[in-house]
Write an enzyme that holds these catalytic residues in place. Structure first.
Site, PDB file in Angstrom:
ATOM      1  CG  ASN A 173       4.496  -7.686  -1.369  1.00 24.99           C
ATOM      2  OD1 ASN A 173       5.333  -8.429  -1.849  1.00 24.99           O
ATOM      3  ND2 ASN A 173       4.764  -6.429  -1.042  1.00 24.99           N
TER       4      ASN A 173
ATOM      5  CG  HIS B 227      -1.126  -3.242  -3.684  1.00 26.75           C
ATOM      6  ND1 HIS B 227      -1.960  -3.774  -2.724  1.00 26.75           N
ATOM      7  CD2 HIS B 227       0.127  -3.307  -3.155  1.00 26.75           C
ATOM      8  CE1 HIS B 227      -1.255  -4.131  -1.664  1.00 26.75           C
ATOM      9  NE2 HIS B 227       0.026  -3.865  -1.906  1.00 26.75           N
TER      10      HIS B 227
ATOM     11  CG  ASP C 206       4.604   2.771  -1.945  1.00 29.21           C
ATOM     12  OD1 ASP C 206       4.119   1.649  -2.110  1.00 29.21           O
ATOM     13  OD2 ASP C 206       4.865   3.249  -0.809  1.00 29.21           O
TER      14      ASP C 206
ATOM     15  CG  HIS D  62       4.596  -2.991  -4.689  1.00 30.04           C
ATOM     16  ND1 HIS D  62       4.817  -2.004  -3.750  1.00 30.04           N
ATOM     17  CD2 HIS D  62       3.820  -3.916  -4.074  1.00 30.04           C
ATOM     18  CE1 HIS D  62       4.207  -2.323  -2.613  1.00 30.04           C
ATOM     19  NE2 HIS D  62       3.596  -3.481  -2.787  1.00 30.04           N
TER      20      HIS D  62
ATOM     21  N   GLY E 147       3.811 -10.394   2.797  1.00 28.63           N
ATOM     22  CA  GLY E 147       4.110  -8.997   3.093  1.00 28.63           C
ATOM     23  C   GLY E 147       3.040  -8.028   2.642  1.00 28.63           C
ATOM     24  CD  GLN E 148      -2.603  -8.322   0.087  1.00 32.71           C
ATOM     25  OE1 GLN E 148      -2.629  -9.559   0.105  1.00 32.71           O
ATOM     26  NE2 GLN E 148      -3.512  -7.607  -0.555  1.00 32.71           N
ATOM     27  CB  SER E 149       0.794  -3.665   4.690  1.00 37.01           C
ATOM     28  OG  SER E 149       1.066  -2.783   3.624  1.00 37.01           O
TER      29      SER E 149
HETATM   30  P1  AMP Z   1       1.972  -3.991   0.504  1.00 34.76           P
HETATM   31  O1  AMP Z   1       2.837  -3.987   1.726  1.00 34.76           O
HETATM   32  O2  AMP Z   1       2.476  -4.867  -0.602  1.00 34.76           O
HETATM   33  O3  AMP Z   1       0.532  -4.265   0.852  1.00 34.76           O
HETATM   34  O4  AMP Z   1       2.060  -2.543  -0.114  1.00 34.76           O
HETATM   35  C1  AMP Z   1       1.285  -1.490   0.335  1.00 34.76           C
HETATM   36  C2  AMP Z   1       1.993  -0.252  -0.102  1.00 34.76           C
HETATM   37  O5  AMP Z   1       1.081   0.818  -0.044  1.00 34.76           O
HETATM   38  C3  AMP Z   1       3.198   0.140   0.747  1.00 34.76           C
HETATM   39  O6  AMP Z   1       4.353   0.196  -0.076  1.00 34.76           O
HETATM   40  C4  AMP Z   1       2.828   1.514   1.296  1.00 34.76           C
HETATM   41  O7  AMP Z   1       3.922   2.377   1.362  1.00 34.76           O
HETATM   42  C5  AMP Z   1       1.781   1.974   0.305  1.00 34.76           C
HETATM   43  N1  AMP Z   1       0.794   2.910   0.785  1.00 34.76           N
HETATM   44  C6  AMP Z   1       0.012   2.789   1.878  1.00 34.76           C
HETATM   45  N2  AMP Z   1      -0.823   3.840   1.978  1.00 34.76           N
HETATM   46  C7  AMP Z   1      -0.564   4.638   0.917  1.00 34.76           C
HETATM   47  C8  AMP Z   1      -1.092   5.868   0.447  1.00 34.76           C
HETATM   48  N3  AMP Z   1      -2.075   6.513   1.109  1.00 34.76           N
HETATM   49  N4  AMP Z   1      -0.594   6.395  -0.677  1.00 34.76           N
HETATM   50  C9  AMP Z   1       0.402   5.774  -1.346  1.00 34.76           C
HETATM   51  N5  AMP Z   1       0.942   4.600  -0.966  1.00 34.76           N
HETATM   52  C10 AMP Z   1       0.461   4.043   0.160  1.00 34.76           C
END
Ligand code: AMP
Length: 115
Positions: free
Chosen positions: A88, A101, A30, A103, A94-96
């Site tokens: 998430n 994916h 991450d 974690h 909290g899914q961004s």
């Molecule tokens: P979520 O908030 O559960 O959707 O998790 C998305 C995760 O992706 C976050 O922890 C970010 O830090 C991570 N993330 C976003 N872009 C990248 C990237 N290019 N390489 C590695 N991690 C990333």
């Protein structure tokens, strides 16, 4: 999906710190680690979230959870003391990034409830 950042990572179109790859999934560090060990395990196939999974994805999910994550936890040195697996899902979850994916977090004591 062409505008999905995790699809681009899976296709190696943008760089990542890969820790594992097979035909079905990749795992990479991450970018903003929340624990000493923080990797994301993603299917190569674009699936938006846990909610978008279908009957056809059972083998994919089983592969990631049964075959890959336990081995990764061992190889990353967190299996013995314990670790957390989080998916998430959706806005309040909290899914961004809208590509499924998992974690894998470890290397410190986790708190409950999560923030
Ligand atoms: P979520 O908030 O559960 O959707 O998790 C998305 C995760 O992706 C976050 O922890 C970010 O830090 C991570 N993330 C976003 N872009 C990248 C990237 N290019 N390489 C590695 N991690 C990333």
């Amino acid at each position: 999906m062409s505008d999905c950042i995790f699809c681009k990572i899976a296709a190696k179109e943008i760089p990542s710190s890969l820790v594992y790859e097979d035909d079905v999934c990749v795992a990479f560090k991450d970018l903003e680690p929340q624990a000493p060990v923080h990797v994301l395990v993603i299917p190569k196939k674009h699936v938006e979230s846990v909610l978008a999974l279908t009957e056809n994805d059972k083998a994919l999910v089983s592969h990631i959870l049964v075959d890959v994550i336990p081995k990764l936890a061992k190889s990353l040195g967190v299996a013995e003391k314990g670790f957390r697996v989080v998916a998430n899902t959706g806005a309040e979850g909290g899914q961004s990034v809208k590509h499924l994916h998992f974690h894998l977090l470890g290397g410190r004591s986790m708190q409950w409830p999560p923030g």
